[in-house]
Design a protein around this motif. Structure first.
Motif, PDB file in Angstrom:
ATOM      1  N   GLN A 180      30.373  51.246  20.955  1.00  0.00           N
ATOM      2  CA  GLN A 180      31.613  51.565  21.644  1.00  0.00           C
ATOM      3  C   GLN A 180      31.968  50.413  22.574  1.00  0.00           C
ATOM      4  N   VAL A 181      33.204  49.953  22.450  1.00  0.00           N
ATOM      5  CA  VAL A 181      33.655  48.841  23.274  1.00  0.00           C
ATOM      6  C   VAL A 181      33.962  49.336  24.676  1.00  0.00           C
ATOM      7  N   GLN A 182      33.502  48.567  25.648  1.00  0.00           N
ATOM      8  CA  GLN A 182      33.817  48.863  27.042  1.00  0.00           C
ATOM      9  C   GLN A 182      34.462  47.652  27.685  1.00  0.00           C
ATOM     10  N   LEU A 183      35.486  47.918  28.475  1.00  0.00           N
ATOM     11  CA  LEU A 183      36.234  46.876  29.169  1.00  0.00           C
ATOM     12  C   LEU A 183      36.175  47.189  30.656  1.00  0.00           C
ATOM     13  N   VAL A 184      35.668  46.252  31.430  1.00  0.00           N
ATOM     14  CA  VAL A 184      35.553  46.461  32.865  1.00  0.00           C
ATOM     15  C   VAL A 184      36.246  45.323  33.589  1.00  0.00           C
ATOM     16  N   GLU A 185      37.393  45.638  34.179  1.00  0.00           N
ATOM     17  CA  GLU A 185      38.169  44.650  34.906  1.00  0.00           C
ATOM     18  C   GLU A 185      37.832  44.698  36.394  1.00  0.00           C
ATOM     19  N   SER A 186      37.932  43.543  37.027  1.00  0.00           N
ATOM     20  CA  SER A 186      37.718  43.485  38.471  1.00  0.00           C
ATOM     21  C   SER A 186      38.407  42.250  39.026  1.00  0.00           C
ATOM     22  N   GLY A 187      38.484  42.209  40.347  1.00  0.00           N
ATOM     23  CA  GLY A 187      39.021  41.022  41.012  1.00  0.00           C
ATOM     24  C   GLY A 187      40.383  41.196  41.639  1.00  0.00           C
ATOM     25  N   GLY A 188      40.995  42.344  41.463  1.00  0.00           N
ATOM     26  CA  GLY A 188      42.304  42.549  42.066  1.00  0.00           C
ATOM     27  C   GLY A 188      42.220  42.755  43.559  1.00  0.00           C
ATOM     28  N   GLY A 189      43.361  42.962  44.140  1.00  0.00           N
ATOM     29  CA  GLY A 189      43.411  43.197  45.579  1.00  0.00           C
ATOM     30  C   GLY A 189      44.790  42.913  46.122  1.00  0.00           C
ATOM     31  N   LEU A 190      44.863  42.777  47.427  1.00  0.00           N
ATOM     32  CA  LEU A 190      46.120  42.501  48.113  1.00  0.00           C
ATOM     33  C   LEU A 190      46.228  41.004  48.369  1.00  0.00           C
ATOM     34  N   VAL A 191      47.325  40.421  47.919  1.00  0.00           N
ATOM     35  CA  VAL A 191      47.529  38.984  48.046  1.00  0.00           C
ATOM     36  C   VAL A 191      48.933  38.740  48.587  1.00  0.00           C
ATOM     37  N   GLN A 192      49.078  37.725  49.389  1.00  0.00           N
ATOM     38  CA  GLN A 192      50.405  37.375  49.894  1.00  0.00           C
ATOM     39  C   GLN A 192      51.163  36.551  48.857  1.00  0.00           C
ATOM     40  N   THR A 193      52.467  36.616  48.930  1.00  0.00           N
ATOM     41  CA  THR A 193      53.306  35.804  48.061  1.00  0.00           C
ATOM     42  C   THR A 193      52.891  34.339  48.170  1.00  0.00           C
ATOM     43  N   GLY A 194      52.750  33.724  47.005  1.00  0.00           N
ATOM     44  CA  GLY A 194      52.309  32.344  46.971  1.00  0.00           C
ATOM     45  C   GLY A 194      50.817  32.176  46.888  1.00  0.00           C
ATOM     46  N   GLY A 195      50.100  33.270  47.024  1.00  0.00           N
ATOM     47  CA  GLY A 195      48.652  33.216  47.000  1.00  0.00           C
ATOM     48  C   GLY A 195      48.082  33.223  45.588  1.00  0.00           C
ATOM     49  N   SER A 196      46.770  33.342  45.536  1.00  0.00           N
ATOM     50  CA  SER A 196      46.066  33.272  44.258  1.00  0.00           C
ATOM     51  C   SER A 196      45.091  34.426  44.118  1.00  0.00           C
ATOM     52  N   ALA A 197      44.735  34.693  42.894  1.00  0.00           N
ATOM     53  CA  ALA A 197      43.726  35.712  42.617  1.00  0.00           C
ATOM     54  C   ALA A 197      43.042  35.364  41.304  1.00  0.00           C
ATOM     55  N   ILE A 198      41.818  35.836  41.178  1.00  0.00           N
ATOM     56  CA  ILE A 198      41.064  35.625  39.955  1.00  0.00           C
ATOM     57  C   ILE A 198      40.592  36.977  39.443  1.00  0.00           C
ATOM     58  N   LEU A 199      40.972  37.292  38.238  1.00  0.00           N
ATOM     59  CA  LEU A 199      40.564  38.546  37.614  1.00  0.00           C
ATOM     60  C   LEU A 199      39.516  38.263  36.542  1.00  0.00           C
ATOM     61  N   CYS A 224      37.168  40.232  33.290  1.00  0.00           N
ATOM     62  CA  CYS A 224      37.025  41.391  32.410  1.00  0.00           C
ATOM     63  C   CYS A 224      35.773  41.182  31.573  1.00  0.00           C
ATOM     64  N   VAL A 225      34.809  42.050  31.763  1.00  0.00           N
ATOM     65  CA  VAL A 225      33.593  41.993  30.967  1.00  0.00           C
ATOM     66  C   VAL A 225      33.772  42.908  29.761  1.00  0.00           C
ATOM     67  N   ILE A 226      33.542  42.351  28.597  1.00  0.00           N
ATOM     68  CA  ILE A 226      33.755  43.093  27.354  1.00  0.00           C
ATOM     69  C   ILE A 226      32.417  43.262  26.656  1.00  0.00           C
ATOM     70  N   THR A 227      32.025  44.485  26.413  1.00  0.00           N
ATOM     71  CA  THR A 227      30.766  44.756  25.730  1.00  0.00           C
ATOM     72  C   THR A 227      31.012  45.659  24.530  1.00  0.00           C
ATOM     73  N   GLY A 228      30.046  45.615  23.603  1.00  0.00           N
ATOM     74  CA  GLY A 228      30.133  46.487  22.440  1.00  0.00           C
ATOM     75  C   GLY A 228      30.868  45.886  21.264  1.00  0.00           C
ATOM     76  N   THR A 229      31.205  44.608  21.347  1.00  0.00           N
ATOM     77  CA  THR A 229      31.909  43.938  20.257  1.00  0.00           C
ATOM     78  C   THR A 229      31.587  42.457  20.323  1.00  0.00           C
ATOM     79  N   PRO A 230      31.600  41.763  19.198  1.00  0.00           N
ATOM     80  CA  PRO A 230      31.328  40.323  19.232  1.00  0.00           C
ATOM     81  C   PRO A 230      32.468  39.582  19.921  1.00  0.00           C
TER      82      PRO A 230
END
Length: 114
Positions: A1-20, A22-28
């Motif tokens: 069974q494929v599982q997708l786990v996203e993380s890294g979001g949050g509150l950011v100001q306009t012009g800012g940056s973020a890094i997301l 996603c760990v994917i398991t259960g599939t090549p």
């Protein structure tokens, strides 16, 4: 069974940056064309970026030049580097196969404040 786990979001100001991530398991991981999607203001999920297994990458026009999608096969992780964020980037971000073949995970919320 494929599982997708996203993380890294949050509150950011306009012009800012973020890094997301996603760990994917259960599939090549290496064999799949992958993508980032987002749901904004209750609308349907829209595609943000694709990272093909052959190395090709494609982006939604509104994020072109600001977002970068990366594949890390050794860690079975898909990354989304987001720069110069705007309020229109606010939403819940999800990863999946390019054709949205797997059940979506919970996603990660990105909120860009003005």
């Amino acid at each position: 069974q494929v599982q997708l786990v996203e993380s890294g979001g949050g509150l950011v100001q306009t012009g800012g940056s973020a890094i997301l991530s996603c760990v994917i398991t259960g599939t090549p991981f290496r064999a799949n064309d992958l993508g980032w999607f987002r749901q904004t203001s209750g609308d349907q999920r829209e595609y943000v970026a694709f990272a093909h297994s052959n190395g090709e990458r494609r982006y939604r026009e509104s994020v072109e030049g600001r977002f970068t999608v990366l594949r890390d096969p050794d860690k079975s992780t898909l990354w989304l580097l987001m720069n110069n964020l705007t309020t229109e980037d606010t939403g819940i971000y999800y990863c999946n196969s390019k054709i949205r073949f797997w059940p979506f995970g919970q996603g990660t919320q990105v909120t860009v404040s003005s």
